[in-house]
Design an enzyme around this catalytic site. Structure first.
Site, PDB file in Angstrom:
ATOM      1  N   HIS A 138      19.436  43.939  23.110  1.00 16.74           N
ATOM      2  CA  HIS A 138      18.469  44.547  22.186  1.00 16.74           C
ATOM      3  C   HIS A 138      18.374  46.071  22.314  1.00 16.74           C
ATOM      4  CE1 HIS A 138      17.122  40.652  20.910  1.00 16.74           C
ATOM      5  NE2 HIS A 138      16.620  40.328  22.090  1.00 16.74           N
ATOM      6  N   ASP A 173      22.597  33.714  22.318  1.00 14.63           N
ATOM      7  CA  ASP A 173      21.190  33.842  22.708  1.00 14.63           C
ATOM      8  C   ASP A 173      20.328  33.349  21.545  1.00 14.63           C
ATOM      9  OD1 ASP A 173      18.570  35.426  23.076  1.00 14.63           O
ATOM     10  OD2 ASP A 173      19.656  36.078  24.854  1.00 14.63           O
TER      11      ASP A 173
END
Length: 428
Positions: A138, A173
Site C-alpha cells: 500500500h 492479498d
C-alpha cells in the site's frame, strides 16, 4: 512448463520479532518469528539458502520514494513527533501507520530483503527468493498507507527491470495492491494482477475491474474484484484461466508474487473463506512456469494462521511434503487446540460471488487481455548496475563525515543539521 530442482533463497532476521506497532494494532511482526520457527521445525531450512537481509540504504529507498519522505522516516521517533506535526499529516501517519521504536530500521530490513532477493534472481543465484517480511503493497511514493511505509515490492520490481524486459506482479492479498499498481500504471513493462475484495467501502477502495492502466500501460493493470466469502473454488475459477492467459500474452521474464495471508478464512481483518490448500495452490500454479520468482508476505492478522500459511508455502516452494502435525516450537501453544497445519474454510459462510459474477469477471478480464496481441518489444541497452551505495569522487583529504554528509545533502537524502554521525554509521 516448469523445470527441475530450483534453488531457493530465504531471507529472515531475528530482529523482526522486536518491532512492535502497538498493543491494539493488528499488524504483528512477531508473526514472522512464528513462521520462521515452523520453517525450522519442519527442517525446510535444509533446502533453502538462508540469508540475513542487509538494511537498504536511504539512497536505495529513494529509487521510488521521494527524498523528503525517506528523510522524514529516517528522523522520526516516538520521542520527537511533536516537531513534525505538519509532516505527520502530509505523509499520512496515523493510527493505521503509527510511529514506533525502530520504524526506519524495520523498513530498511524488509525492503533490503526484497531488493537482495531481486538481485539474486537477476544473477541466477536463486530461482526463487522468499521474503515473508515484505509485501507491503500500500505504500505510495510519498505517503504511508495501510500499515505500509516503504513499498519493497516496487523497489524489487525496479531492480528486476534492470535485467528483464517485462516483470509480472501478482497480488493475492484480500486488499487491493494499490501502491504497486499506481507505481506502474502507465508502463507496459510491468503487468500488475490483483485478486481482492472490492466494494462495501473495503480498504483501500480501489481495484475496480475497469481500472486497467493508462497511456503505454493501458490494459497492463488487471483487477479481479471479489466479494465476501470467496472460496477456493471461486478464486481458482478466475485465478487459473486468467494467469494462464497472462503468461501466454505478457511473457514475463520474472514474477513478483505478494501472498498476503489475510485472504485465508478466519482472518481478523479479512472476509474471504479460502483454505490453506487453496491459498497455497496459487503459488504452486505459478511456480510451475519455472520463471525467476520473488515471493513475499503481506497482510495477515490472525498470527497462528499466518505462520501456518507461510510455512506451508515455503514447503511448496522447496517441493517438500510436510506432515499435518505441527513440529514443536517455542510458540507451540499458539496453535492449540489441534496443533495442525491446516486452515480450513468456514462451514457456514456464504460465498457472495454468484456464477454469473464469476463468468462476467472472467469475460471482461479476458477481453482486456485480447487487446494485448503480443508481449511488448523492449530495447534493452546496457544493464544498469545492481542497487547499491554508489562510489563517489571526493577529495580524499576531506574527512569521511564531511564527504558523506555532502553527498547526502546534494542528493536530498538528508538535510543540513541532521546528526551526520548516524548516517555515517550505515556506510562504515
Amino acid at each position: 512448463m516448469g523445470k527441475g530442482k530450483q534453488k531457493v533463497a530465504y531471507f529472515y532476521d531475528s530482529e523482526f520479532e522486536t518491532f512492535y506497532f502497538g498493543q491494539n494494532h493488528p499488524m504483528k511482526p512477531h508473526r514472522l518469528a512464528m513462521t520462521h520457527q515452523l520453517v525450522l521445525g519442519y527442517e525446510l531450512h535444509k533446502k533453502l539458502d538462508v540469508y540475513r537481509p542487509r538494511k537498504a540504504y536511504p539512497v536505495e529507498l529513494a529509487q521510488f520514494h521521494s527524498g523528503d519522505y525517506v528523510e522524514f522516516l529516517s528522523r522520526i521517533t516516538p520521542d520527537n513527533t511533536s516537531k513534525y506535526a505538519q509532516q505527520l499529516r502530509m505523509y499520512n501517519i496515523n493510527e493505521d501507520c503509527p510511529i514506533f521504536d525502530g520504524l526506519f530500521k524495520f523498513c530498511q530490513l524488509y525492503a533490503g530483503a526484497s531488493i537482495e532477493g531481486a538481485v539474486k534472481l537477476n544473477h541466477g543465484l536463486a530461482d526463487v527468493a522468499i521474503n515473508w517480511s515484505g509485501g507491503l503493497h500500500h505504500a505510495k511514493k510519498a505517503e504511508a498507507s495501510g500499515f505500509c511505509y516503504v513499498n519493497d515490492l516496487v523497489l524489487a520490481i525496479l531492480e528486476l527491470l534492470k535485467h528483464h524486459a517485462r516483470v509480472l506482479y501478482i497480488d493475492i492479498d484480500v486488499h487491493h495492491g494499490d501502491g504497486v499498481e499506481e507505481a506502474f500504471y502507465m508502463t507496459d513493462r510491468v503487468m500488475t494482477v490483483s485478486f481482492h475484495k472490492y466494494g462495501d467501502f473495503f480498504f483501500p477502495g480501489t481495484g475496480d475491474i475497469h481500472d486497467s492502466g493508462a497511456m503505454n500501460g493501458k490494459f497492463y493493470s488487471i483487477n479481479v474484484p471479489l466479494k465476501d466469502g470467496t472460496t477456493d473454488d471461486t478464486f481458482h475459477a478466475l485465478f487459473k484461466p486468467i494467469m494462464r492467459k497472462v503468461m501466454e500474452v505478457f511473457q514475463p521474464g520474472a514474477i513478483v508474487m505478494q501472498c498476503g495471508a489475510d485472504s485465508l478464512a478466519h482472518d481478523r481483518l479479512g472476509c474471504f473463506n479460502m483454505s490453506l490448500k487453496g491459498h497455497g495452490e496459487a503459488i504452486r500454479f505459478m511456480k510451475e512456469y519455472g520463471k525467476p520468482m520473488l515471493v513475499t508476505g503481506g497482510g495477515g492478522y490472525t498470527k497462528r494462521n499466518v505462520a501456518r500459511c507461510w510455512a506451508y508455502e515455503t514447503s511448496i516452494l522447496t517441493d517438500t511434503q510436510v506432515p499435518e502435525q505441527l513440529p514443536r516450537t517455542e510458540y507451540h501453544e499458539y496453535f492449540a487446540p489441534d496443533f495442525s497445519l491446516n486452515v480450513t474454510a468456514h462451514k457456514v459462510m456464504e460465498d457472495s460471488n454468484t456464477k454469473a459474477d464469476i463468468e462476467r469477471i472472467r469475460r471482461e478480464v479476458m477481453e482486456n487481455l485480447r487487446h494485448l496481441a503480443h508481449a511488448p518489444s523492449v530495447q534493452m541497452h546496457e544493464v544498469p548496475p545492481d542497487t547499491k551505495v554508489p562510489r563517489f569522487d571526493f577529495d580524499e583529504d576531506e574527512p569521511l563525515e564531511e564527504r558523506l554528509g555532502k553527498y547526502a545533502r546534494e542528493h536530498l537524502i538528508i538535510r543540513e543539521g541532521f546528526e551526520e554521525e548516524q548516517y555515517v554509521e550505515q556506510y562504515e
